[in-house]
Design a protein around this motif. Sequence first.
Motif, PDB file in Angstrom:
ATOM      1  N   LEU B  21       0.583  -1.109  -0.263  1.00  0.00           N
ATOM      2  CA  LEU B  21      -0.525   0.072  -0.032  1.00  0.00           C
ATOM      3  C   LEU B  21       0.780   1.307  -0.012  1.00  0.00           C
ATOM      4  CD1 LEU B  21      -2.978  -1.255   2.709  1.00  0.00           C
ATOM      5  CD2 LEU B  21      -2.713  -0.852   0.221  1.00  0.00           C
ATOM      6  N   SER B  22       1.673   0.955   0.590  1.00  0.00           N
ATOM      7  CA  SER B  22       2.864   2.557   0.908  1.00  0.00           C
ATOM      8  C   SER B  22       4.423   2.011  -0.024  1.00  0.00           C
ATOM      9  CB  SER B  22       3.684   2.224   2.321  1.00  0.00           C
ATOM     10  OG  SER B  22       4.132   0.948   2.323  1.00  0.00           O
ATOM     11  N   GLY B  23       3.343   1.964  -1.568  1.00  0.00           N
ATOM     12  CA  GLY B  23       4.705   2.153  -2.350  1.00  0.00           C
ATOM     13  C   GLY B  23       5.151   3.488  -2.939  1.00  0.00           C
ATOM     14  N   ARG B  24       4.712   4.349  -2.723  1.00  0.00           N
ATOM     15  CA  ARG B  24       5.214   5.571  -3.188  1.00  0.00           C
ATOM     16  C   ARG B  24       6.126   6.230  -1.715  1.00  0.00           C
ATOM     17  NH1 ARG B  24       1.369   7.682  -7.395  1.00  0.00           N
ATOM     18  NH2 ARG B  24       1.573   6.114  -8.757  1.00  0.00           N
ATOM     19  N   SER B  26       8.262   6.571   1.059  1.00  0.00           N
ATOM     20  CA  SER B  26       9.934   6.850   0.595  1.00  0.00           C
ATOM     21  C   SER B  26      10.613   5.408   1.154  1.00  0.00           C
ATOM     22  CB  SER B  26      10.506   7.949   2.149  1.00  0.00           C
ATOM     23  OG  SER B  26      10.674   7.180   4.034  1.00  0.00           O
ATOM     24  N   GLU B  27      11.739   5.411   0.752  1.00  0.00           N
ATOM     25  CA  GLU B  27      12.781   4.265   0.597  1.00  0.00           C
ATOM     26  C   GLU B  27      12.623   2.961   1.805  1.00  0.00           C
ATOM     27  OE1 GLU B  27      12.762   1.020  -0.593  1.00  0.00           O
ATOM     28  OE2 GLU B  27      12.160   2.616  -2.602  1.00  0.00           O
ATOM     29  N   GLY B  28      13.280   5.235   2.808  1.00  0.00           N
ATOM     30  CA  GLY B  28      13.936   4.663   3.926  1.00  0.00           C
ATOM     31  C   GLY B  28      12.324   3.927   5.572  1.00  0.00           C
ATOM     32  N   PHE B  29      10.910   4.466   4.488  1.00  0.00           N
ATOM     33  CA  PHE B  29       9.993   3.811   5.571  1.00  0.00           C
ATOM     34  C   PHE B  29       9.881   3.133   5.341  1.00  0.00           C
ATOM     35  CE2 PHE B  29       5.390   3.359   5.363  1.00  0.00           C
ATOM     36  CZ  PHE B  29       5.024   2.518   6.920  1.00  0.00           C
ATOM     37  N   LYS B  30       9.633   2.169   3.773  1.00  0.00           N
ATOM     38  CA  LYS B  30       9.663   0.804   3.708  1.00  0.00           C
ATOM     39  C   LYS B  30      10.654  -0.084   4.420  1.00  0.00           C
ATOM     40  CE  LYS B  30       8.306   1.476  -0.977  1.00  0.00           C
ATOM     41  NZ  LYS B  30       8.104   0.585  -2.046  1.00  0.00           N
ATOM     42  N   ARG B  31      12.041   0.593   4.386  1.00  0.00           N
ATOM     43  CA  ARG B  31      12.975  -0.653   4.717  1.00  0.00           C
ATOM     44  C   ARG B  31      12.872  -0.508   6.447  1.00  0.00           C
ATOM     45  NH1 ARG B  31      18.502   2.633   1.578  1.00  0.00           N
ATOM     46  NH2 ARG B  31      18.112   1.247  -0.469  1.00  0.00           N
ATOM     47  N   ALA B 105      11.125  -3.702  -8.457  1.00  0.00           N
ATOM     48  CA  ALA B 105       9.794  -2.550  -7.344  1.00  0.00           C
ATOM     49  C   ALA B 105       9.798  -3.708  -6.567  1.00  0.00           C
ATOM     50  CB  ALA B 105       9.051  -2.311  -8.127  1.00  0.00           C
ATOM     51  N   ASN B 106       8.844  -3.526  -4.920  1.00  0.00           N
ATOM     52  CA  ASN B 106       8.375  -4.159  -4.437  1.00  0.00           C
ATOM     53  C   ASN B 106       9.406  -5.070  -3.976  1.00  0.00           C
ATOM     54  OD1 ASN B 106       6.487  -2.644  -4.575  1.00  0.00           O
ATOM     55  ND2 ASN B 106       5.580  -4.131  -6.242  1.00  0.00           N
TER      56      ASN B 106
END
Lengths: 108, 507
Positions: B21-24, B26-31, B105-106
């Motif tokens: 869902l949070s595809g957009r 920031s990378e920092g958040f996803k990491r 991606a993803n």
Amino acid sequence: MELLYALTLGVLTMSGVYLLLRARTFPVVVGLTLISYAVNLFLFAMGRLHTGKPAVLGQVAEHADPLPQALVLTAIVIGFAMTAFALVLALRAQGELENDHVDGRGKR
Amino acid sequence: MDHLVILPILLPMFAGALLLLSGRASEGFKRSLCLLATLLQLPLAIALMAQASGGLQVYAAGNWMPPFGIVLVVDHLAALLLLVTAVLAIAAVVYAVRGDDLLGANFHALFQFQLMGINGAFLTGDLFNLFVFFEILLIASYALLLHGTGSARIRSGLHYVLLNLFGSALFLIAIGTLYGVTGTLNLADLSQRVAQLPAPDAPLVGAAAMLLLVVFGLKAAVFPLYFWLPKAYAAATPPVAALFAIMTKVGIYSILRIYTQVFGDTAGPLADLANGWLWPAALLTLVLGTIGALAASTLNGLISYLLVVSVGTLLAGLALDSHDALVGSLYYLIHSTWVCGALFLFAGIISRCRGPRFVGRLVPGPALSRPTLLSGLFFLAAISVIGLPPLSGFVGKLLLLRAAETGVAAGWLYSLLLGSGLVSIIAFSRAGSTLFWRTDPAAAAGGPVDNVRLAAVLALLLCSPLLVVFAGPLLDYLTITVDQLLDPQEYARQVLSMQISTSGGGH
């Protein structure tokens, strides 16, 4: 009915295996689809073949086994997604390797 | 009902969904989210391990009671494998957040779904549910394998996907047949039904069981079904390859679970069905994997073939089918998963240092920065994976060899296992001397070594001496694990005696 059913499964599987062994991406995907049809029908038949028996409890005296039907539904969904993925992958392989052989080489 | 049991599945599922869902974002958040979700697996696995020592933990999904509902079962084996997965996954994700996750991606979402599938496969007590979790881990692994670019990856990925799709079809046929004859898919119930199988039904159930063996053999990469593995794993990006080190073990785990608990000693006419096939297959896997390792032209290829060798070794232990052999196999399983994972990550570091022209090819390349550290690590990893003292590979092999006792089987195992070790030494010393000593003066100097990536490798490698230091308590735990595994009646009794725990919750 059993004989017809069994023959259908056999022909589907046979065609599927033949297409798989063609080793070209499009026939392979079609072959896998045929095999998954055969497998789904097979799973369905494992609840035994009946006519006119709903898979719902309480409505009629005799009911069909609902579990294989649930299994088939799951298998159909998974199989469908997998076929779509395999198709996309086959297209990408065709684009990148410029060849539709599953090894990415051989005569075009 | 205690919901802790299902958390190792739910946690990565929700983390993965949130990451999608949070595809957009920031990378920092996803990491951080991915790292956090993976780190949480470790205390979860330890908590489940502690619970498992108090007896079997059975969780009926939706409060549908076994044998009709789907159950998740935590025994010692499942808890142990959750722990092994968690440790491996943490190292892989720490490595990945340093840049490998941006190749496609993803990555993080797929990584979490992969973990969900693996954890689910270890936890489930239902054959069809096992199929579903296999599919989840496979779908994620297809996408992860293709993570990044390159025609080698596409080619090996295509093989991997098509083979596994066919494997899934076979799995369903086997499940259908088992259900059609026995009327159940719950493993505990199945083991009881198989034990009381009427003689006319035995061949049909036997055929289904052998089909299952083919499917699990394909996942575990057993001869003659291992040909997809070296190419696929060698082409995958390092963190993905490291995580895949547990995937072959999922196959091994399934073989262990099904052929000791359902078609084991208690299976009446079908008792010990697979053993006659496992033994030659294991030895051939061992031999061919060793030959492959000797012939490998890249570092990743070498490690992939060593993974095949480890599968052969494990399977040989399974085929010996004695209490001691199973203990040795499980010890070796933990060791080989972690060390092979570490080696895949390490190969990634080496490839980056040598630059895109040389990567992991075993040809003279540029001089590496910090050669002492890198070659020292390589030396340690090699000693551990080959099985030389004093690291964990040695203990694992020793346990297996001791379990073989005497006789023809022991003769084969001693000669092949030790011979394979010798050949692996040759392969590794050749690879090591090419990578670290035979530098090409014309090549540009190697790139820097990333400390975080190195820390991930170091942490996994450190598990190997730890496995030796804590071998005593670990072996005690494994002994209880195997006791539990070899007593399917008690397993079935505990699973099936489960009662509806909340009044009004049943149907």
